[in-house]
Scaffold this motif. Structure first.
Motif: not given
Length: 149
Positions: A76-99
């Motif tokens: 399991k992972t937990t990803v914390y993003v210092a943003s309230s912008d869902r687009g930024e959260l999705a961008a971080a998660f896209d990197e995690v998913a690709g990894f």
């Protein structure tokens, strides 16, 4: 493999991650939040969420390897993003998913107000299982090493 990703036909199928994971006969590894720090402890790429996510993932890989585990051993992972912008959260998660690729472990994605380091935009923690050979090697080392070594 010690990790079994669980998918459910009764839940929405296009989430991009498994809904649960099981692990048997293994020791658990809990990582600290992997931060986007370089070898000198400085936050890399201030303002660049994608670059910081990549650095945090590289640091996570090292922490796992030094614990005797690999990406495929993550439960399991937990990803914390210092943003309230869902687009930024999705961008971080896209990197995690690709990894993680096909090893799409259960994950929690959170937007938070602030993280620990100045200019830090992302932090990623993981729970993994230590594979049997690594556990056996560690146990063997504990039995043969003098105390305190």
């Amino acid at each position: 493999m010690a990790v079994n990703l669980v998918r459910s036909a009764r839940l929405f199928a296009d989430t991009g991650y498994a809904y649960a994971a099981t692990a048997s006969a293994a020791d658990l590894i809990f990582t600290a939040g992997a931060c986007p720090l370089d070898e000198q402890g400085s936050v890399v790429a201030p303002g660049d969420l994608v670059a910081q996510t990549r650095q945090a993932l590289a640091n996570l890989r090292i922490a796992l390897e030094d614990s005797g585990a690999a990406i495929e051993d993550v439960v399991k992972t937990t990803v914390y993003v210092a943003s309230s912008d869902r687009g930024e959260l999705a961008a971080a998660f896209d990197e995690v998913a690709g990894f993680f690729g096909d090893h799409d472990v259960p994950s929690t994605l959170l937007g938070v107000a602030v993280l620990g380091y100045t200019n830090q935009l992302v932090e990623i923690e993981a729970i993994a299982v230590q594979p049997r050979p690594a556990r056996e090697a560690a146990a063997s080392h504990e039995r043969t090493s003098p105390a305190g070594e």
